[in-house]
Design an enzyme around this catalytic site. Structure first.
Site, PDB file in Angstrom:
ATOM      1  N   ALA A 141       0.840  -1.210   0.000  1.00  0.00           N
ATOM      2  CA  ALA A 141       0.000   0.000   0.000  1.00  0.00           C
ATOM      3  C   ALA A 141       0.871   1.255   0.000  1.00  0.00           C
ATOM      4  O   ALA A 141       0.625   2.200  -0.762  1.00  0.00           O
ATOM      5  CB  ALA A 141      -0.911  -0.010   1.222  1.00  0.00           C
ATOM      6  N   TYR A 142       1.874   1.259   0.865  1.00  0.00           N
ATOM      7  CA  TYR A 142       2.730   2.446   0.977  1.00  0.00           C
ATOM      8  C   TYR A 142       3.438   2.716  -0.346  1.00  0.00           C
ATOM      9  O   TYR A 142       3.441   3.842  -0.851  1.00  0.00           O
ATOM     10  CB  TYR A 142       3.750   2.236   2.105  1.00  0.00           C
ATOM     11  CG  TYR A 142       4.602   3.450   2.404  1.00  0.00           C
ATOM     12  CD1 TYR A 142       4.065   4.550   3.069  1.00  0.00           C
ATOM     13  CD2 TYR A 142       5.939   3.506   2.020  1.00  0.00           C
ATOM     14  CE1 TYR A 142       4.856   5.669   3.353  1.00  0.00           C
ATOM     15  CE2 TYR A 142       6.728   4.615   2.293  1.00  0.00           C
ATOM     16  CZ  TYR A 142       6.184   5.695   2.963  1.00  0.00           C
ATOM     17  OH  TYR A 142       6.957   6.800   3.232  1.00  0.00           O
ATOM     18  N   SER A 143       4.031   1.660  -0.934  1.00  0.00           N
ATOM     19  CA  SER A 143       4.746   1.854  -2.196  1.00  0.00           C
ATOM     20  C   SER A 143       3.795   2.222  -3.334  1.00  0.00           C
ATOM     21  O   SER A 143       4.164   2.999  -4.216  1.00  0.00           O
ATOM     22  CB  SER A 143       5.542   0.601  -2.565  1.00  0.00           C
ATOM     23  OG  SER A 143       6.789   0.634  -1.918  1.00  0.00           O
ATOM     24  N   SER A 191       1.290   4.106  -3.076  1.00  0.00           N
ATOM     25  CA  SER A 191       1.063   5.551  -2.951  1.00  0.00           C
ATOM     26  C   SER A 191       2.318   6.335  -3.323  1.00  0.00           C
ATOM     27  O   SER A 191       2.236   7.375  -3.980  1.00  0.00           O
ATOM     28  CB  SER A 191       0.615   5.898  -1.535  1.00  0.00           C
ATOM     29  OG  SER A 191       1.653   5.667  -0.583  1.00  0.00           O
ATOM     30  N   LYS A 192       3.477   5.845  -2.921  1.00  0.00           N
ATOM     31  CA  LYS A 192       4.707   6.614  -3.133  1.00  0.00           C
ATOM     32  C   LYS A 192       5.255   6.462  -4.571  1.00  0.00           C
ATOM     33  O   LYS A 192       5.794   7.419  -5.122  1.00  0.00           O
ATOM     34  CB  LYS A 192       5.760   6.218  -2.101  1.00  0.00           C
ATOM     35  CG  LYS A 192       5.378   6.621  -0.658  1.00  0.00           C
ATOM     36  CD  LYS A 192       5.305   8.141  -0.478  1.00  0.00           C
ATOM     37  CE  LYS A 192       5.276   8.541   0.986  1.00  0.00           C
ATOM     38  NZ  LYS A 192       5.386   9.997   1.198  1.00  0.00           N
TER      39      LYS A 192
END
Ligand code: NAP
Length: 238
Positions: free
Chosen positions: A152-154, A156-157
């Site tokens: 999820a974090y990647s 978004s990033k």
């Protein structure tokens, strides 16, 4: 290096580990800062420490379009121009697919990707009118390299990296510069809620990460630092 005196800077995430040091460094070098965060108390403290009047602060949820509209109105009631936008707000949800749920995924996109989009929609027109400006984003190393548990974090990033690279193409005929800062682990409250065994004492100090942003803010307009990578010495992943 270019002086920060006379520069108007909008800093999001000013209540965070990296953002709070950035606020102090920029204001200490003569920039006129407008600070945002979510937590009113923390924002008041950072404003006091950086000598920023309350009128140049706003506590808001940066992923809400109406709130960002209100930010735009308050910002331009206080400052006539925006020279630098530092996107230092963000959240870290690091979970493997077994535990990652829909809400985690959507919140990651909302705060780390949709919020910078909303800010650009609100503040890029003023930079375009002035035909100059600097936008600093912090995708972090997980915005260009994978890690287990970072789906999820990647998402978004990497999305943030791609969005900013595309906008850079749109802005080629202007003097608006975009810098993506790829930080490795920084010891900040970011890690407080992450259930992962990490060595926080070996991470980059938040103040050192802030100094990188402070340095980027002072780059002469004749060039552009399109990317900067800063990682802990003992944990270099790119
Ligand atoms: N720390 C790291 O290892 C690391 C590495 C690479 C990249 N980064 C990126 O660097 C940026 C800053 O991280 P940090 O380490 O300073 O994290 P932090 O200490 O957790 O600070 C995060 C900041 O974002 C704000 N924020 C989060 N969600 C928000 C929302 N919905 N509306 C408004 N503000 C919101 C927080 O506000 P409140 O505190 O007021 O809630 C806080 O000011 C983030 O984008 C992060 O992804 C961090």
């Amino acid at each position: 290096m270019e002086t920060l005196k006379g520069k108007n800077v909008l800093l999001t995430g000013a209540t965070g580990g990296i953002g709070s040091h950035t606020a102090r460094l920029l204001a200490g070098s003569g920039a006129t800062v407008f600070l945002t965060g979510r937590n009113t108390e923390k924002l008041r403290t950072v404003a006091a420490e950086s000598g920023t009047p309350e009128a140049r602060t706003l506590a808001l949820d940066i992923a809400q379009p109406e709130a960002v509209q209100a930010l735009k109105a308050q910002y331009f009631s206080q400052l006539p121009t925006i020279d630098i936008l530092v996107n230092a707000a963000g959240i870290g949800i690091i979970k493997t697919m077994d535990t990652l749920d829909d809400a985690d995924f959507l919140r990651s996109l909302q705060y780390n990707l949709y919020a910078p989009f909303l800010l650009l929609k609100s503040f890029l027109p003023a930079m375009k009118e002035a035909k100059k400006g600097l936008i600093i984003n912090i995708p972090g190393v997980l915005g260009k390299t994978p890690m287990a548990g970072a789906a999820a974090y990647s998402a978004s990033k990497y999305g943030l990296t791609g969005m900013m690279q595309s906008i850079r193409e749109e802005l080629k005929r202007t003097d608006i510069r975009i810098t993506n800062l790829f930080l490795g682990g920084v010891d900040s409250p970011f890690w407080d809620t992450i259930d992962l065994r990490v060595q926080r004492d070996k991470m980059i100090q938040a103040e050192e990460a802030a100094k990188a942003i402070w340095f980027l803010c002072q780059q002469p307009a004749s060039g552009v630092v399109s990317e900067m990578v800063l990682q802990p010495f003992n944990h270099q992943v790119i």
